[in-house]
Design an enzyme around this catalytic site. Structure first.
Site, PDB file in Angstrom:
ATOM      1  CB  CYS A 242      -0.914  -0.015   1.211  1.00  0.00           C
ATOM      2  SG  CYS A 242      -1.898  -1.529   1.355  1.00  0.00           S
ATOM      3  CB  ALA A 243       3.391   1.983  -2.525  1.00  0.00           C
ATOM      4  N   PRO A 245       1.835   7.801  -0.599  1.00  0.00           N
ATOM      5  CG  PRO A 245       2.502   9.879   0.278  1.00  0.00           C
ATOM      6  CD  PRO A 245       1.839   8.569   0.663  1.00  0.00           C
ATOM      7  CG  ASP A 266      -2.269   3.441  -3.441  1.00  0.00           C
ATOM      8  OD1 ASP A 266      -1.878   3.410  -2.257  1.00  0.00           O
ATOM      9  OD2 ASP A 266      -3.346   3.975  -3.796  1.00  0.00           O
ATOM     10  CG  ASP A 293      -8.011  -4.373  -4.388  1.00  0.00           C
ATOM     11  OD1 ASP A 293      -7.334  -4.381  -3.342  1.00  0.00           O
ATOM     12  OD2 ASP A 293      -9.233  -4.610  -4.408  1.00  0.00           O
ATOM     13  CG  ASP A 323       2.501   2.416   6.003  1.00  0.00           C
ATOM     14  OD1 ASP A 323       2.566   2.366   7.245  1.00  0.00           O
ATOM     15  OD2 ASP A 323       2.223   3.465   5.379  1.00  0.00           O
ATOM     16  CB  CYS A 373      -0.065   6.637  10.815  1.00  0.00           C
ATOM     17  SG  CYS A 373      -1.451   6.787   9.659  1.00  0.00           S
TER      18      CYS A 373
END
Length: 476
Positions: A242-243, A245, A266, A293, A323, A373
């Site tokens: 899930c790269a 930005p 992404d 996806d 991430d 995060c």
């Protein structure tokens, strides 16, 4: 001392978070009063910015010392009259730390006002100017060149184009208007430039808008820790699931000295295009980005697909970074979150889908790093406990560097397992009032200690895949 109110949350969301931070194990380890105090402290910290701005040097193109010199020159231009130190992090050699001066007192509030949206206000507190799309209202007679006081509409109740606003607003500082009120609200939708150039922000932080773009990448400190924990090596094949930005993707490529292959996925096209632009700007050629996806990245039909493009065969990658999409409850500053409890709790199933794919795509002996995060127990420690039970092939690993604190109790993990996690919890230190003069007298190790703790909320777990995945494991 706090100058802003605690983060505004829906009551059901605040209660949900309180239950996590005051679970039985937490309370028994200290006391109910101490757990409650720490939780309230956390809510206050979330509405305030971290004490340091963190930038990563693109070591693929230049040395840290060379870029540090260029950055010092830039800061002298931005802050004439201020001597702003730039520190190299001892455990993260490609990371530079710049202290955020503030909160600054005695800034005179002006009669002419601009109200900005909460998201724009958060960016201003981290050094941004006010761009036109973020402006919600402006005083009736505002002209270009006027000194303007800027406020954040933290409850989202100000009407677009209003001439005055008496609702709840938080003072962010003063600036100079680049445009008149008429210019801003004349109906031109494509107006995107700077509307207010901040000159006296409450928190003085450097602006990185087009500042050394090939050499520097603005990145929160825990986010920069992730790639070091993954520890990619030249010649390896790495997957960033899930790269966008692309901060961690480009960091991985730089640590590999741009030798090997970094696949970045992404599912949002414009984010993938931005990632490609960042990679090109930083001179990194080992990155291949796809709009795809990630939950479907595992190839089920061996005869299907294009060579080198997703989906991929099982056990194709040496290291994988997940991430994961998350509730983002660790982001700072964040004065208000309007999300419902359903939205906040919706990420755990998606994270497990992605985790299942990651485990099957990882080679035996490979490393998987999971990060978020957010601060919720459900998206962090509970996911680790679930993964260790669901995937016997995985072993939790110690992390290097170990900068954050250990994991939070309450998910059934052992003390040893908790010590192998990294949880960055900003409530572990009091809110600081920082100015450059104080930092000149402080010990370097004390400054680094503060930077490591007064950052965004974040979580990292590292796993080793000890043996091949013999059969597909259900994530349910």
């Amino acid at each position: 001392m706090p100058i802003f109110p605690k983060i505004s949350l829906r009551p059901e969301v605040e209660n949900y978070l309180r239950e996590s931070f005051m679970n039985k194990e937490v309370v028994s380890a200290s006391s109910k009063q101490e757990a409650e105090r720490k939780f309230e402290t956390l809510l206050i910290h979330l509405s305030h910015p971290p004490s340091f701005t963190t930038v990563r040097v693109n070591t693929h193109l230049a040395s840290v010392e060379y870029v540090r010199g260029l950055l010092l020159e830039e800061l002298q231009k931005q802050f004439s009259g201020f001597s702003i130190p730039v520190l190299q992090h001892p455990a993260l050699p490609d990371i530079l730390l710049i202290p955020v001066t503030g909160p600054r007192k005695n800034i005179e509030q002006q009669q002419c006002e601009v109200i900005v949206g909460a998201q724009c206000g958060n960016a201003v507190l981290r050094g941004a100017h006010v761009y036109v799309p973020g402006i919600v209202s402006a005083s009736k007679f505002m002209k270009a060149g006027d000194v303007i006081s800027v406020y954040s509409d933290i409850e989202g109740k100000c009407k677009k184009g209003a001439k005055e606003f008496d609702g709840t607003k938080v003072f962010l500082g003063n600036g100079i208007s680049e445009l008149s009120r008429k210019d801003i609200f004349n109906g031109i939708r494509d107006l995107k430039g700077i509307g207010i150039r901040m000159t006296e922000p409450i928190y003085l932080s450097p602006s990185f808008d087009n500042v050394l773009p090939s050499y520097l990448f603005l990145q929160n400190l825990p986010s920069a820790v992730v790639a070091h924990v993954l520890n990619p090596q030249p010649g390896e094949k790495i997957l960033d699931l899930c790269a966008a930005p692309g901060g961690k993707t480009t960091h991985i490529a730089a640590l590999m000295r741009d030798q090997g292959e970094v696949i970045a996925l992404d599912k949002i096209l414009n984010k993938v295009e931005k990632l490609k632009q960042n990679a090109s700007l930083l001179g990194l050629r080992s990155i291949r980005a796809f709009c795809f996806d990630a939950t479907k990245a595992l190839k089920l039909d061996m005869a299907d697909g294009t060579e080198g493009a997703p989906p991929f065969l099982p056990e194709s990658f040496d290291r994988i970074l997940l991430d994961a999409p998350c509730s983002g409850m660790g982001q700072r500053p964040n004065m208000a979150c309007t999300w419902t409890l359903k939205e906040v709790t919706s990420y755990q199933p998606l994270q497990r889908k992605l985790f299942n794919v990651a485990v099957q795509l990882l080679k035996p002996g490979g490393v998987l790093v999971y990060s978020t995060c957010t601060l919720t127990l459900a998206e962090n420690e509970e996911q680790v406990a679930w993964a260790l039970t669901t995937f016997p092939c995985l072993q939790l690993q110690p992390q290097e560097p170990q900068i954050g604190g250990e994991g939070m109790v309450g998910a059934g993990l052992s003390p040893e397992q908790l010590r192998q996690l990294q949880r960055f919890d900003p409530s572990v230190v009091p809110l600081q009032s920082v100015d450059p003069d104080c930092l000149q007298d402080a010990k370097r190790e004390d400054v680094i200690w503060l930077a490591n703790r007064d950052c965004i909320g974040f979580f990292i777990a590292k796993f080793l895949k000890c043996k091949s995945t013999e059969e597909k494991v259900s994530w349910n």
